[in-house]
Scaffold this active site. Structure first.
Site, PDB file in Angstrom:
ATOM      1  N   HIS A 104       3.937  19.482 -23.565  1.00 33.14           N
ATOM      2  CA  HIS A 104       4.553  19.131 -22.287  1.00 33.14           C
ATOM      3  C   HIS A 104       4.703  17.624 -22.136  1.00 33.14           C
ATOM      4  O   HIS A 104       3.849  16.851 -22.560  1.00 33.14           O
ATOM      5  CB  HIS A 104       3.735  19.703 -21.140  1.00 33.14           C
ATOM      6  CG  HIS A 104       3.696  21.196 -21.143  1.00 33.14           C
ATOM      7  ND1 HIS A 104       4.592  21.965 -20.454  1.00 33.14           N
ATOM      8  CD2 HIS A 104       2.871  22.070 -21.789  1.00 33.14           C
ATOM      9  CE1 HIS A 104       4.324  23.244 -20.646  1.00 33.14           C
ATOM     10  NE2 HIS A 104       3.280  23.332 -21.458  1.00 33.14           N
ATOM     11  N   GLN A 192      -4.050  17.861 -10.695  1.00 32.08           N
ATOM     12  CA  GLN A 192      -4.279  16.545 -10.110  1.00 32.08           C
ATOM     13  C   GLN A 192      -4.076  15.438 -11.141  1.00 32.08           C
ATOM     14  O   GLN A 192      -3.610  14.349 -10.798  1.00 32.08           O
ATOM     15  CB  GLN A 192      -5.699  16.483  -9.529  1.00 32.08           C
ATOM     16  CG  GLN A 192      -5.859  17.240  -8.227  1.00 32.08           C
ATOM     17  CD  GLN A 192      -7.277  17.181  -7.692  1.00 32.08           C
ATOM     18  OE1 GLN A 192      -8.232  16.947  -8.431  1.00 32.08           O
ATOM     19  NE2 GLN A 192      -7.434  17.409  -6.393  1.00 32.08           N
ATOM     20  N   PHE A 194      -1.874  15.491 -13.559  1.00 25.98           N
ATOM     21  CA  PHE A 194      -0.428  15.290 -13.600  1.00 25.98           C
ATOM     22  C   PHE A 194       0.031  14.412 -12.438  1.00 25.98           C
ATOM     23  O   PHE A 194       0.863  13.519 -12.613  1.00 25.98           O
ATOM     24  CB  PHE A 194       0.304  16.634 -13.550  1.00 25.98           C
ATOM     25  CG  PHE A 194       0.438  17.313 -14.885  1.00 25.98           C
ATOM     26  CD1 PHE A 194       1.357  16.880 -15.828  1.00 25.98           C
ATOM     27  CD2 PHE A 194      -0.360  18.391 -15.212  1.00 25.98           C
ATOM     28  CE1 PHE A 194       1.488  17.503 -17.047  1.00 25.98           C
ATOM     29  CE2 PHE A 194      -0.240  19.031 -16.433  1.00 25.98           C
ATOM     30  CZ  PHE A 194       0.694  18.586 -17.355  1.00 25.98           C
ATOM     31  N   GLY A 309       3.373  26.157 -15.165  1.00 25.99           N
ATOM     32  CA  GLY A 309       2.405  26.137 -14.081  1.00 25.99           C
ATOM     33  C   GLY A 309       1.414  27.261 -14.277  1.00 25.99           C
ATOM     34  O   GLY A 309       1.570  28.118 -15.158  1.00 25.99           O
ATOM     35  N   HIS A 337       6.516  30.761 -21.007  1.00 25.82           N
ATOM     36  CA  HIS A 337       5.091  30.982 -20.838  1.00 25.82           C
ATOM     37  C   HIS A 337       4.958  32.408 -20.289  1.00 25.82           C
ATOM     38  O   HIS A 337       5.535  32.732 -19.246  1.00 25.82           O
ATOM     39  CB  HIS A 337       4.505  30.007 -19.815  1.00 25.82           C
ATOM     40  CG  HIS A 337       4.257  28.637 -20.343  1.00 25.82           C
ATOM     41  ND1 HIS A 337       5.264  27.803 -20.744  1.00 25.82           N
ATOM     42  CD2 HIS A 337       3.089  27.951 -20.532  1.00 25.82           C
ATOM     43  CE1 HIS A 337       4.734  26.642 -21.151  1.00 25.82           C
ATOM     44  NE2 HIS A 337       3.417  26.711 -21.023  1.00 25.82           N
ATOM     45  N   GLU A 340      -0.282  34.243 -20.055  1.00 25.37           N
ATOM     46  CA  GLU A 340      -1.351  33.247 -20.144  1.00 25.37           C
ATOM     47  C   GLU A 340      -2.393  33.600 -19.076  1.00 25.37           C
ATOM     48  O   GLU A 340      -2.572  32.907 -18.077  1.00 25.37           O
ATOM     49  CB  GLU A 340      -0.800  31.835 -19.923  1.00 25.37           C
ATOM     50  CG  GLU A 340      -1.813  30.731 -20.203  1.00 25.37           C
ATOM     51  CD  GLU A 340      -1.281  29.335 -19.891  1.00 25.37           C
ATOM     52  OE1 GLU A 340      -2.040  28.372 -20.089  1.00 25.37           O
ATOM     53  OE2 GLU A 340      -0.113  29.217 -19.461  1.00 25.37           O
ATOM     54  N   HIS A 365       1.868  31.026 -25.353  1.00 27.94           N
ATOM     55  CA  HIS A 365       0.504  31.550 -25.216  1.00 27.94           C
ATOM     56  C   HIS A 365       0.436  33.048 -25.520  1.00 27.94           C
ATOM     57  O   HIS A 365      -0.238  33.456 -26.464  1.00 27.94           O
ATOM     58  CB  HIS A 365      -0.089  31.245 -23.843  1.00 27.94           C
ATOM     59  CG  HIS A 365      -0.165  29.787 -23.537  1.00 27.94           C
ATOM     60  ND1 HIS A 365      -1.065  28.945 -24.148  1.00 27.94           N
ATOM     61  CD2 HIS A 365       0.564  29.006 -22.692  1.00 27.94           C
ATOM     62  CE1 HIS A 365      -0.901  27.722 -23.696  1.00 27.94           C
ATOM     63  NE2 HIS A 365       0.095  27.718 -22.824  1.00 27.94           N
ATOM     64  N   ASP A 423      -1.118  20.315 -24.121  1.00 26.81           N
ATOM     65  CA  ASP A 423      -1.249  19.067 -23.359  1.00 26.81           C
ATOM     66  C   ASP A 423      -2.374  18.209 -23.936  1.00 26.81           C
ATOM     67  O   ASP A 423      -3.361  17.910 -23.243  1.00 26.81           O
ATOM     68  CB  ASP A 423      -1.547  19.368 -21.887  1.00 26.81           C
ATOM     69  CG  ASP A 423      -0.466  20.193 -21.234  1.00 26.81           C
ATOM     70  OD1 ASP A 423       0.535  19.608 -20.797  1.00 26.81           O
ATOM     71  OD2 ASP A 423      -0.619  21.424 -21.166  1.00 26.81           O
TER      72      ASP A 423
END
Length: 504
Positions: A104, A192, A194, A309, A337, A340, A365, A423
């Site tokens: 990402h 947070q 991000f 998300g 995604h 997940e 995932h 990430d």
């Protein structure tokens, strides 16, 4: 049912009447479906394979004797220093890994690089709702949206500020279990983070350098191609100009082109548009138009669409079927995604069905996939690649011990798997090697060696979105790098020894 009948027939046919012969045949039959099991190794690869397996078995034995010393069974925040001393990790960092297919945009670079950007001029900070916000301003035009303070002043006036700042720029904690007792807490901290870094990264001079550095860190880790998911935040400059989505894609594309000019062996990068999954239908309609616009302007660079998300807290794919069908008609591919989650039968789990019905090219995932045998068989038979991000799944609390990751079964059963970093910058990783290491050591058999690593690299190219010409070039470049790697390993260049390896 067909697989079960085939397995029973194989068992009947292998029976010889000698117990130990039958046992060995059954083991070989079981191993025949492993990822990489069909590859034939050259003489040099056979030597390298024996060497890697010897090191792997030694390291596994240490963990078997004392599980507290086995990295794949430990939380990554605790295991990283152990991993970095491993000879296997040393080998994997040097191994040509092909492509990184799931990461990402705002979490691409190492923590060290991102932290160093906070020493730039005109960077301001504001603390609100336990989240630290960062933003560059012209001193004559500071926003009144928050109580902004020059970061330089905070550094001078707070003794604990550096540690506080670093803590807000990643989710790494000394005691991750205490810091994040449930999946919702860790996702809160994740989101947070991000919020903290977005204003830092999207300042245009930082943004361009950040993406260039991301490609550099991948190449340094012997990765030559990347597919990046991004939600296209507005990039800004000190004059107050905001760059729209099409312009931001243009920055990505220009930086990629510049990086390829600087490093001619680098294959390139492509972009997957990935806005947040928790939006209204009206917002999703707007996302459709953005995707159409950037796809039209950069058809060779923008390759598909995803929604991102926390899946358990977001809206399911089924809520947006009309919009997603419209996106599919506009070209490109889906890289959803999906699954997940640890929940069974909930909307986040059933996203897998919609992803497959929407003809997704890859699944991000797909942690819950094996709970659905018919769907799993369809994914395997149709060659829908599963993007496995083991460290992400661990730090975001889907699994504690990576030996228990469901992808271990997918690897053993020959699913189209790729391993990716997700990430890495937010949990102290860099590049792709950490994820490859924990997958190799914790999610494959004791007897699984170079064939798996080689096939994993090949999968990362063949399941990419590269067109036929690009893929041929990528495979050609990878073959050159692979042969150099094997030669170097056989000559024992990586450990400071003097003698050439021999078959053991």
């Amino acid at each position: 049912m067909k697989k079960l009948i085939l397995a029973i027939a194989c068992l009947i046919n292998l029976t010889t009447g000698d117990y130990w012969t039958d046992r060995e045949k059954l083991i070989q039959l079981d191993r025949a479906s492993n990822i990489g099991s069909t590859l034939n190794l050259t003489e040099k690869e056979t030597i390298a394979d024996a060497f890697i397996l010897n090191l792997k078995k030694q390291e596994l034995q240490v963990g078997f004797n004392d599980p507290k010393k086995f990295p794949s069974a430990l939380h990554f925040f605790k295991s990283r220093p152990i991993i970095e001393t491993s000879p296997i990790f040393n080998i994997i960092t040097r191994l040509p890994k092909g492509s990184s297919l799931h990461s990402h945009d705002l979490a691409l670079t190492s923590q060290e690089y991102l932290y160093n950007q906070t020493f730039r001029e005109n960077l301001y900070a504001c603390l609100t709702d336990d989240t630290l916000l960062l933003h560059f301003f012209n001193p004559n035009n500071i926003s009144t949206s928050c109580e902004w303070t020059l970061l330089k002043d905070l550094r001078e006036n707070r003794l604990d500020f550096e540690e506080f700042l670093k803590s807000k720029m990643s989710i790494v904690r000394d005691d991750p279990v205490k810091a994040y007792p449930t999946i919702n807490e860790v996702w809160k901290g994740f989101q947070q983070t991000f919020r903290t870094v977005v204003g830092l990264i999207t300042y245009k001079p930082v943004f361009e350098g950040f993406f260039y550095q991301a490609l550099r860190e991948l190449r340094d880790d012997n990765v030559k191609y990347a597919e990046i998911r991004g939600y296209l935040p507005h990039v800004y400059d000190l004059d107050g100009r905001l760059y729209d989505e099409e312009e931001v894609v243009g920055i990505y594309e220009n930086v990629t082109r510049r990086f390829k000019e600087d490093f001619t062996d680098f294959v390139g990068a492509k972009f997957i548009y990935a806005p947040n999954r928790r939006v209204t239908n009206n917002t999703m309609e707007a996302e459709v138009q953005i995707y159409k616009k950037i796809r039209s302007a950069y058809a060779d660079f923008v390759v598909g669409f995803d929604l991102v998300g926390q899946e358990d807290k977001g809206w399911p794919l089924g809520d947006y079927i009309p919009q997603l069908l419209e996106i599919r008609s506009a070209g490109g591919h889906f890289y959803f995604h999906a699954g997940e989650t640890n929940w069974f039968g909930f909307a986040s789990d059933e996203d897998l069905f919609d992803a497959v019905l929407l003809n997704a090219t890859r699944l991000g995932h797909a942690y819950a996939l094996l709970k659905h045998p018919a769907l799993a068989e369809a994914v395997k038979s149709r060659g829908i690649a599963v993007e496995v991000c083991p460290i992400s799944n661990q730090v975001l609390k889907l699994v504690d011990d990576l030996r228990n990751h469901p992808a271990a079964v997918m690897i053993a059963d020959g699913y189209p798997v790729v391993v990716a970093p997700d990430d890495p910058g937010f949990w102290g990783a860099r590049g792709l090697s950490y994820d490859w290491y924990v997958a190799f050591m914790g999610m494959t058999s004791k007897g699984t060696g170079l064939r798996f690593l080689k096939q994993l690299a090949l999968n990362s190219i063949t399941y990419s979105s590269l067109n036929a010409t690009e893929m041929a070039g990528a495979l050609k470049q990878w073959k050159v790098d692979w042969d150099d790697f094997v030669d170097g390993l056989v000559r024992n260049e990586y450990f400071g020894y003097n003698e050439v390896l021999k078959v053991v």
